[in-house]
Design a protein around this motif. Sequence first.
Motif, PDB file in Angstrom:
ATOM      1  N   UNK A 189       0.772 -10.834  14.659  1.00 26.70           N
ATOM      2  CA  UNK A 189       1.261 -11.522  12.634  1.00 26.70           C
ATOM      3  C   UNK A 189       1.229 -10.678  12.050  1.00 26.70           C
ATOM      4  N   UNK A 190       1.554 -10.750  10.662  1.00 24.18           N
ATOM      5  CA  UNK A 190       1.375  -9.868   9.668  1.00 24.18           C
ATOM      6  C   UNK A 190       0.704  -8.875   9.583  1.00 24.18           C
ATOM      7  N   UNK A 191       0.839  -6.881   9.716  1.00 25.98           N
ATOM      8  CA  UNK A 191       0.207  -6.870   9.219  1.00 25.98           C
ATOM      9  C   UNK A 191      -1.332  -7.334   8.278  1.00 25.98           C
ATOM     10  N   UNK A 192      -0.824  -7.890   7.064  1.00 22.22           N
ATOM     11  CA  UNK A 192      -1.195  -8.126   5.733  1.00 22.22           C
ATOM     12  C   UNK A 192      -2.539  -9.299   6.280  1.00 22.22           C
ATOM     13  N   UNK A 193      -2.162  -9.888   7.410  1.00 21.63           N
ATOM     14  CA  UNK A 193      -3.108 -10.498   7.973  1.00 21.63           C
ATOM     15  C   UNK A 193      -4.581 -10.220   8.638  1.00 21.63           C
ATOM     16  N   UNK A 217      -8.671  14.587   0.223  1.00 18.05           N
ATOM     17  CA  UNK A 217     -10.095  13.985  -0.684  1.00 18.05           C
ATOM     18  C   UNK A 217     -11.082  12.962  -0.096  1.00 18.05           C
ATOM     19  N   UNK A 218     -12.049  13.000  -1.000  1.00 20.10           N
ATOM     20  CA  UNK A 218     -12.967  12.389  -0.396  1.00 20.10           C
ATOM     21  C   UNK A 218     -12.064  10.823   0.074  1.00 20.10           C
ATOM     22  N   UNK A 219     -12.522   9.563   0.615  1.00 21.34           N
ATOM     23  CA  UNK A 219     -12.011   8.737   0.708  1.00 21.34           C
ATOM     24  C   UNK A 219     -12.676   7.580   0.159  1.00 21.34           C
ATOM     25  N   UNK A 220     -13.754   7.843  -0.303  1.00 27.03           N
ATOM     26  CA  UNK A 220     -15.169   6.398  -0.554  1.00 27.03           C
ATOM     27  C   UNK A 220     -13.950   6.128  -1.741  1.00 27.03           C
ATOM     28  N   UNK A 221     -14.704   5.021  -2.090  1.00 19.40           N
ATOM     29  CA  UNK A 221     -13.453   4.416  -3.165  1.00 19.40           C
ATOM     30  C   UNK A 221     -12.547   4.146  -3.626  1.00 19.40           C
ATOM     31  N   UNK A 222     -12.127   4.887  -2.918  1.00 18.65           N
ATOM     32  CA  UNK A 222      -9.892   4.104  -2.773  1.00 18.65           C
ATOM     33  C   UNK A 222      -9.379   3.156  -1.723  1.00 18.65           C
ATOM     34  N   UNK A 223      -8.092   3.183  -2.104  1.00 18.74           N
ATOM     35  CA  UNK A 223      -7.503   1.786  -1.655  1.00 18.74           C
ATOM     36  C   UNK A 223      -7.842   2.556   0.233  1.00 18.74           C
ATOM     37  N   UNK A 224      -8.311   3.470   0.251  1.00 15.52           N
ATOM     38  CA  UNK A 224      -7.832   4.198   1.820  1.00 15.52           C
ATOM     39  C   UNK A 224      -9.228   4.666   2.921  1.00 15.52           C
ATOM     40  N   UNK A 225     -10.322   4.221   1.839  1.00 16.85           N
ATOM     41  CA  UNK A 225     -11.250   3.636   2.438  1.00 16.85           C
ATOM     42  C   UNK A 225     -11.586   2.513   3.825  1.00 16.85           C
ATOM     43  N   UNK A 226     -11.267   3.053   5.044  1.00 14.92           N
ATOM     44  CA  UNK A 226     -11.626   2.172   5.689  1.00 14.92           C
ATOM     45  C   UNK A 226     -12.638   1.881   6.942  1.00 14.92           C
ATOM     46  N   UNK A 227     -13.470   2.837   6.567  1.00 19.28           N
ATOM     47  CA  UNK A 227     -15.130   2.974   6.797  1.00 19.28           C
ATOM     48  C   UNK A 227     -15.085   2.013   8.471  1.00 19.28           C
ATOM     49  N   UNK A 228     -15.632   0.734   7.141  1.00 19.51           N
ATOM     50  CA  UNK A 228     -16.298  -0.458   7.240  1.00 19.51           C
ATOM     51  C   UNK A 228     -15.862  -1.245   8.178  1.00 19.51           C
ATOM     52  N   UNK A 233      -4.540  -6.355   3.531  1.00 15.54           N
ATOM     53  CA  UNK A 233      -3.748  -7.298   2.320  1.00 15.54           C
ATOM     54  C   UNK A 233      -2.458  -6.435   2.159  1.00 15.54           C
ATOM     55  N   UNK A 234      -2.392  -6.292   1.020  1.00 14.04           N
ATOM     56  CA  UNK A 234      -1.028  -5.486  -0.079  1.00 14.04           C
ATOM     57  C   UNK A 234      -0.624  -3.868   0.456  1.00 14.04           C
ATOM     58  N   UNK A 235      -1.940  -3.427   1.025  1.00  8.96           N
ATOM     59  CA  UNK A 235      -2.352  -1.969   0.775  1.00  8.96           C
ATOM     60  C   UNK A 235      -0.846  -1.107   1.933  1.00  8.96           C
ATOM     61  N   UNK A 236      -1.253   0.054   1.427  1.00  6.00           N
ATOM     62  CA  UNK A 236      -0.326   0.964   1.571  1.00  6.00           C
ATOM     63  C   UNK A 236      -0.504   2.002   2.127  1.00  6.00           C
ATOM     64  N   UNK A 237      -0.154   2.867   3.128  1.00 13.44           N
ATOM     65  CA  UNK A 237      -0.707   4.386   3.922  1.00 13.44           C
ATOM     66  C   UNK A 237       0.846   4.930   4.403  1.00 13.44           C
ATOM     67  N   UNK A 238       1.127   5.930   4.304  1.00 16.89           N
ATOM     68  CA  UNK A 238       1.093   6.305   5.041  1.00 16.89           C
ATOM     69  C   UNK A 238       0.629   8.538   5.422  1.00 16.89           C
TER      70      UNK A 238
END
Length: 321
Positions: A189-193, A217-228, A233-238
């Motif tokens: 399915x789409x990654x967003x889901x 940088x630390x990822x806490x509090x950013x859109x790049x925090x995937x730890x939990x 959704x619409x988040x993009x990362x490379x």
Amino acid sequence: MINGELIDLVADPYEARIATSGATLVHLRREGRDVVVPFDAERTLPAAWQGKTLVPWPNRIKDSTYTYAGADFLVPCNEPDTGSALHGLVGWCDFQVASETGEDDAAGPRSEVTLELTLMPSYVYPWALEVTVCFALDAERGLTVTTTSTNLGAAAAPAANVAGAPEVDGVLAPAPYGVSCHPYLTRGVALDKCVLTVPAERVLDVEPDTMAPAGEREIAGTDWDWREGRLVGQTSTDNAYTGLPDGQWQVRLTGGEGGHTAVMSSDVPWVQIYSGEHLGRCGVAVEPMTCPPNAFNSGTDLVTLEVGQSHEFTYRLFEED
């Protein structure tokens, strides 16, 4: 033959296809469900480096040049948009089959294949590497891939204006080295889901024009925090991520019918996570890396191989219910 020889592996409930060109993972399925984004290797080339083995460097070399042991090397640019040399030198080389298991009817379907290639010295990289990639499929453990590279020798510069391995204290320098792979985890399915989990504490920012490292940088509090684990959704990362747990870690993608989870496991200090825009966000690239982008210039976590020395890199792909 556009992707070399195609080799099918079976260990019920898993099946995999390997292409000898680039020691490439074409598909991996469990009970018919794709664990990685597949491609039609009989008709098309892989898009966006799908499934390729990345040696002797992963990711990008900024400006397609590197300085190592005081010598400058010019590398062909294969990503014009950023001016970078991307993903090493073996991704389009045709490996040879070194060994297989289950080759005859008595042994049943093949479940393991080892591919080998000798990367010859060049002006770009004046070291000879013997590279073997073993793909082993197991009914319980899924697919385990082990890449072993051995420095066979270094080529000295024949003239002042011709590139060769630099000398350090009168001895030819060891080979700079890094390794990765490039599968895209998918849930059909789409990654967003999907829900993505990455156990990294830090992320490497990049320059927008060159994609070169611009500081951690630390990822806490950013859109790049995937730890939990959270919905993509619409988040993009490379980006390259680090601060991973010691020993084995897992990147997990959950979603689709039945809520199964695709898992990448490795133990190296870096992982590139790319949200797959070039593939229509149908999966996420998960690239465990021994070093970060531009390591041939920065030296960060760069492996150096003396003549005769080997390096082994292993990752595992599987599905959990």
